[in-house]
Scaffold this motif. Structure first.
Motif, PDB file in Angstrom:
ATOM      1  N   ARG A 200       0.844  -1.197   0.000  1.00  0.00           N
ATOM      2  CA  ARG A 200       0.000   0.000   0.000  1.00  0.00           C
ATOM      3  C   ARG A 200       0.876   1.242   0.000  1.00  0.00           C
ATOM      4  NH1 ARG A 200      -6.094  -0.384   1.917  1.00  0.00           N
ATOM      5  NH2 ARG A 200      -6.471  -2.490   1.178  1.00  0.00           N
ATOM      6  N   GLN A 201       2.026   1.153   0.649  1.00  0.00           N
ATOM      7  CA  GLN A 201       2.994   2.247   0.568  1.00  0.00           C
ATOM      8  C   GLN A 201       3.382   2.487  -0.884  1.00  0.00           C
ATOM      9  OE1 GLN A 201       6.577   1.861   2.972  1.00  0.00           O
ATOM     10  NE2 GLN A 201       5.325   1.601   4.826  1.00  0.00           N
ATOM     11  N   GLY A 202       3.627   1.379  -1.590  1.00  0.00           N
ATOM     12  CA  GLY A 202       4.000   1.467  -2.998  1.00  0.00           C
ATOM     13  C   GLY A 202       2.905   2.096  -3.826  1.00  0.00           C
TER      14      GLY A 202
ATOM     15  N   ILE B  27       3.678   5.348  -5.953  1.00  0.00           N
ATOM     16  CA  ILE B  27       3.544   5.333  -7.413  1.00  0.00           C
ATOM     17  C   ILE B  27       2.469   6.323  -7.856  1.00  0.00           C
ATOM     18  CG2 ILE B  27       2.925   3.921  -9.392  1.00  0.00           C
ATOM     19  CD1 ILE B  27       3.893   1.489  -7.591  1.00  0.00           C
ATOM     20  N   ALA B  28       1.324   6.287  -7.165  1.00  0.00           N
ATOM     21  CA  ALA B  28       0.227   7.179  -7.543  1.00  0.00           C
ATOM     22  C   ALA B  28       0.647   8.641  -7.421  1.00  0.00           C
ATOM     23  CB  ALA B  28      -0.995   6.887  -6.687  1.00  0.00           C
TER      24      ALA B  28
ATOM     25  N   ARG C 193       1.976  13.579 -10.009  1.00  0.00           N
ATOM     26  CA  ARG C 193       2.830  14.763 -10.046  1.00  0.00           C
ATOM     27  C   ARG C 193       3.371  15.015 -11.460  1.00  0.00           C
ATOM     28  NH1 ARG C 193       6.667  14.076  -5.252  1.00  0.00           N
ATOM     29  NH2 ARG C 193       5.073  14.536  -3.695  1.00  0.00           N
ATOM     30  N   ALA C 194       3.813  13.950 -12.098  1.00  0.00           N
ATOM     31  CA  ALA C 194       4.367  14.077 -13.459  1.00  0.00           C
ATOM     32  C   ALA C 194       3.301  14.587 -14.430  1.00  0.00           C
ATOM     33  CB  ALA C 194       4.912  12.729 -13.933  1.00  0.00           C
ATOM     34  N   GLU C 195       2.105  14.044 -14.278  1.00  0.00           N
ATOM     35  CA  GLU C 195       1.063  14.449 -15.210  1.00  0.00           C
ATOM     36  C   GLU C 195       0.603  15.877 -14.955  1.00  0.00           C
ATOM     37  OE1 GLU C 195      -2.131  11.695 -15.944  1.00  0.00           O
ATOM     38  OE2 GLU C 195      -3.242  13.215 -17.050  1.00  0.00           O
TER      39      GLU C 195
END
Lengths: 176, 176
Positions: free
Chosen positions: B147-149, B153-154, B159-161
């Motif tokens: 869940r940390q992952g 990742i999310a 952020r990138a988008e």
DNA sequence: CCAATATAGCTTGCCATCGATATATATCGA
DNA sequence: TCGATATATATCGATGGCAAGCTATATTGG
């Protein structure tokens, strides 16, 4: 995806349908809402398959609740789906994220690592969209800004996840 | 999603089903393959709705080709779907990416910007999964690494988008 | 010469999902 | 007291996707 979420949530504790509905909405509803007409038939399906048990509870707040419990067969099925996920669960982000949310239920770090390694293999394998035959494409190869964005976002996303996968795999291997 | 892809590809040039099948596979098949039994009925559907035309061509290589053309109504429908996408096309990554791949067909920068702004609104709005009531969660709030992952990742992805969306919106606004 | 593969298109049956609708109860504010 | 809202479960018709199977032709390699 929905069935995995149902089994996954019930692994933690018995829940009634309405609570399940809210948890699923909190997990994936933001991106892909689940209709009532999808959830209740799915519960019935899992129940008929012997994966779920049901206990009637007089309503504490409103109509009577049907408390759902994961049966031993249900637990086995959940673990099987987590241990040996179908290809779609590794490639489709929605499904993969759902799987990731419940991967902790698979207690063995070696088994968890195997699943992460399959995802890593998928992510490091070139996507056909980003190749022109043998030549890898770069953002500048796309003439319109939207396909450029597609590329930029996909690259950033996949890079972040690959980094996390490698770190976590190292962690799991040092544990086991 | 599939219908949008069909209309989108045919906006560039007439194609026969088999070629369409390959282009769709190259675009989204990596993540979510499309079966023949899904594609051909979808083509028929669009044809019946008057969005597509069909010309028989004697086979150059094998069986005769059915060359598909986007009708004026089809072009209108494509532009409508790009201009006013349903909510699911803004929240579900698979659909959003498909939409992005064809957003260039919407020639007006102002209209393109409107769509990007809707996506930006969605992305900057807090996801229920990452909030505990009013309190925003951090990676450390999750006890299991998966869940940390999910969270890591999310966050990186979004952020990138968001960065790309802001840059591109600035670009579109300076153009128009 | 034969088999495999690529090209090309289509149907059928099954199943999952969606939207709409129905049914009930409890609570809370106007 | 009445309506809105939250709690709680369920069904139904329409739609759309999938796996599997079917029918052809052309090319390529053994």
């Amino acid at each position: 995806m929905l069935e995995l979420a149902i089994l996954g949530f019930l692994h933690d504790e018995p829940l009634h349908g309405y609570e399940l509905r809210k948890r699923i909405a909190a997990l994936t509803g933001h991106v892909r809402p689940i209709a009532d007409g999808t959830l209740y038939p799915a519960i019935k399906r899992l129940e008929r398959a012997g994966l779920l048990g049901r206990d009637l509870q007089p309503g504490t707040l409103a109509a009577p609740r049907h408390v759902l419990t994961l049966s031993p067969a249900g637990r086995g099925e959940l673990l099987r789906r987590l241990r040996e996920p179908e290809e779609l669960f590794l490639t489709d982000e929605n499904r993969w994220f759902t799987l990731l949310a419940f991967l902790r239920h698979l207690r063995d770090p070696a088994e968890q690592a195997t699943v992460l390694r399959r995802r890593l293999t998928f992510l490091t394998q070139p996507a056909s969209f980003f190749w022109d035959g043998d030549r890898p494409l770069r953002a500048a190869d796309f003439d319109d800004p939207f396909r450029q964005g597609l590329f930029t976002i996909a690259t950033a996303t996949s890079r972040a996840e690959i980094r996390w996968l490698r770190d976590t795999l190292a962690l799991l291997e040092s544990d086991g």
